[in-house]
Design a protein around this motif. Structure first.
Motif, PDB file in Angstrom:
ATOM      1  N   GLN A  95       0.883  -1.180   0.000  1.00  0.00           N
ATOM      2  CA  GLN A  95       0.000   0.000   0.000  1.00  0.00           C
ATOM      3  C   GLN A  95       0.916   1.224   0.000  1.00  0.00           C
ATOM      4  OE1 GLN A  95      -3.477   0.102  -0.294  1.00  0.00           O
ATOM      5  NE2 GLN A  95      -3.120  -2.013  -0.908  1.00  0.00           N
ATOM      6  N   CYS A  96       1.223   1.787   1.178  1.00  0.00           N
ATOM      7  CA  CYS A  96       2.177   2.907   1.166  1.00  0.00           C
ATOM      8  C   CYS A  96       3.588   2.403   0.865  1.00  0.00           C
ATOM      9  CB  CYS A  96       2.157   3.663   2.495  1.00  0.00           C
ATOM     10  SG  CYS A  96       3.133   2.898   3.810  1.00  0.00           S
ATOM     11  N   GLY A  97       3.835   1.130   1.217  1.00  0.00           N
ATOM     12  CA  GLY A  97       5.103   0.500   0.884  1.00  0.00           C
ATOM     13  C   GLY A  97       6.189   0.606   1.927  1.00  0.00           C
ATOM     14  N   TYR A  98       5.978   1.441   2.939  1.00  0.00           N
ATOM     15  CA  TYR A  98       7.083   1.725   3.854  1.00  0.00           C
ATOM     16  C   TYR A  98       7.619   0.472   4.547  1.00  0.00           C
ATOM     17  CZ  TYR A  98      10.163   4.402   6.775  1.00  0.00           C
ATOM     18  OH  TYR A  98      11.284   4.913   7.355  1.00  0.00           O
ATOM     19  N   CYS A  99       6.724  -0.414   4.944  1.00  0.00           N
ATOM     20  CA  CYS A  99       7.140  -1.600   5.710  1.00  0.00           C
ATOM     21  C   CYS A  99       7.600  -2.737   4.813  1.00  0.00           C
ATOM     22  CB  CYS A  99       5.972  -2.102   6.554  1.00  0.00           C
ATOM     23  SG  CYS A  99       4.660  -2.867   5.552  1.00  0.00           S
ATOM     24  N   GLN A 100       7.409  -2.598   3.503  1.00  0.00           N
ATOM     25  CA  GLN A 100       7.417  -3.781   2.650  1.00  0.00           C
ATOM     26  C   GLN A 100       8.784  -4.428   2.416  1.00  0.00           C
ATOM     27  OE1 GLN A 100       4.703  -5.466   1.559  1.00  0.00           O
ATOM     28  NE2 GLN A 100       3.369  -4.079   2.681  1.00  0.00           N
ATOM     29  N   CYS A 131       2.496  -3.472   9.861  1.00  0.00           N
ATOM     30  CA  CYS A 131       2.057  -2.780   8.650  1.00  0.00           C
ATOM     31  C   CYS A 131       0.875  -1.904   9.034  1.00  0.00           C
ATOM     32  CB  CYS A 131       1.649  -3.778   7.574  1.00  0.00           C
ATOM     33  SG  CYS A 131       1.002  -2.937   6.102  1.00  0.00           S
ATOM     34  N   ARG A 132       1.098  -0.611   9.028  1.00  0.00           N
ATOM     35  CA  ARG A 132       0.020   0.303   9.429  1.00  0.00           C
ATOM     36  C   ARG A 132      -1.081   0.347   8.375  1.00  0.00           C
ATOM     37  NH1 ARG A 132       3.651   5.792   8.578  1.00  0.00           N
ATOM     38  NH2 ARG A 132       3.986   5.432   6.368  1.00  0.00           N
ATOM     39  N   CYS A 133      -0.776  -0.110   7.159  1.00  0.00           N
ATOM     40  CA  CYS A 133      -1.781  -0.136   6.094  1.00  0.00           C
ATOM     41  C   CYS A 133      -2.607  -1.421   6.127  1.00  0.00           C
ATOM     42  CB  CYS A 133      -1.130   0.007   4.732  1.00  0.00           C
ATOM     43  SG  CYS A 133      -0.199   1.535   4.526  1.00  0.00           S
ATOM     44  N   THR A 135      -1.784  -4.713   5.401  1.00  0.00           N
ATOM     45  CA  THR A 135      -1.661  -5.582   4.216  1.00  0.00           C
ATOM     46  C   THR A 135      -1.543  -7.065   4.576  1.00  0.00           C
ATOM     47  OG1 THR A 135       0.764  -5.335   4.143  1.00  0.00           O
ATOM     48  CG2 THR A 135      -0.532  -3.736   2.879  1.00  0.00           C
TER      49      THR A 135
HETATM   50 FE1  FES Z   1       2.054   0.865   4.444  1.00  0.00          FE
HETATM   51 FE2  FES Z   1       2.803  -1.552   5.270  1.00  0.00          FE
HETATM   52  S1  FES Z   1       2.225  -0.964   3.252  1.00  0.00           S
HETATM   53  S2  FES Z   1       2.964   0.308   6.366  1.00  0.00           S
END
Ligand code: FES
Length: 153
Positions: A95-100, A131-133, A135
């Motif tokens: 999603q936002c990708g930060y944790c990926q 993962c705050r999004c 996923t």
């Molecule tokens: Fe956004 Fe995991 S994809 S924090």
């Protein structure tokens, strides 16, 4: 100090107490590994060190010196992605990708330990990577898909 990162010997002029995460990001330019919490609670900085999935924010440069370090940049290439990376793309996990990148490194490690994990085993291993999004359902789906790809290979 010298570090074996993604199969290459790299040099960095750092103190042994510096966290490995800063060595990778700030000294070696490997910014795919993310800083999340800084206290080993989120998993955004997960890399492989001598075959273990570790939180780079909590390992020092001194501890990492001489070890085999793999970051997301060394897991696969755009031309030849790791099966986990390929499965992530196909399932559109991010999603936002930060944790990926941390999620992918953790998942790749999981499949090295357990080539056919159950849902419960995936959840147990991946729950330490926040993962705050939200996923997680697609992470689970992609881990299963990667497991199938690796079995076929
Ligand atoms: Fe956004 Fe995991 S994809 S924090």
């Amino acid at each position: 100090m010298e570090f074996m990162v993604n199969g290459a010997l790299r040099e960095a002029d750092v103190e042994p107490e510096m966290p490995l995460l800063w060595v990778l990001r700030d000294e070696l330019g490997l910014s795919g590994t993310k800083f999340g919490c800084g206290i080993a609670q989120c998993g955004a900085c997960t890399v492989h060190v001598d075959g273990l999935a570790v939180r780079a924010c909590q390992m020092t440069a001194g501890e990492a010196e001489g070890a085999e370090i793999t970051t997301i940049e060394g897991l696969g290439t755009p031309e030849a992605p790791h099966p986990v990376q390929q499965a992530w793309i196909e399932a559109q996990v991010a999603q936002c990708g930060y944790c990926q990148s941390g999620q992918i490194m953790q998942a790749a490690w999981l499949l090295e330990q357990n080539p056919a994990p159950s849902d419960e085993e995936i959840d147990a291993t991946m729950s330490g990577n926040l993962c705050r999004c939200g996923t997680y359902p697609r992470i689970r789906q992609a881990v299963h898909a990667a497991a199938s790809k690796m079995k076929e290979a």
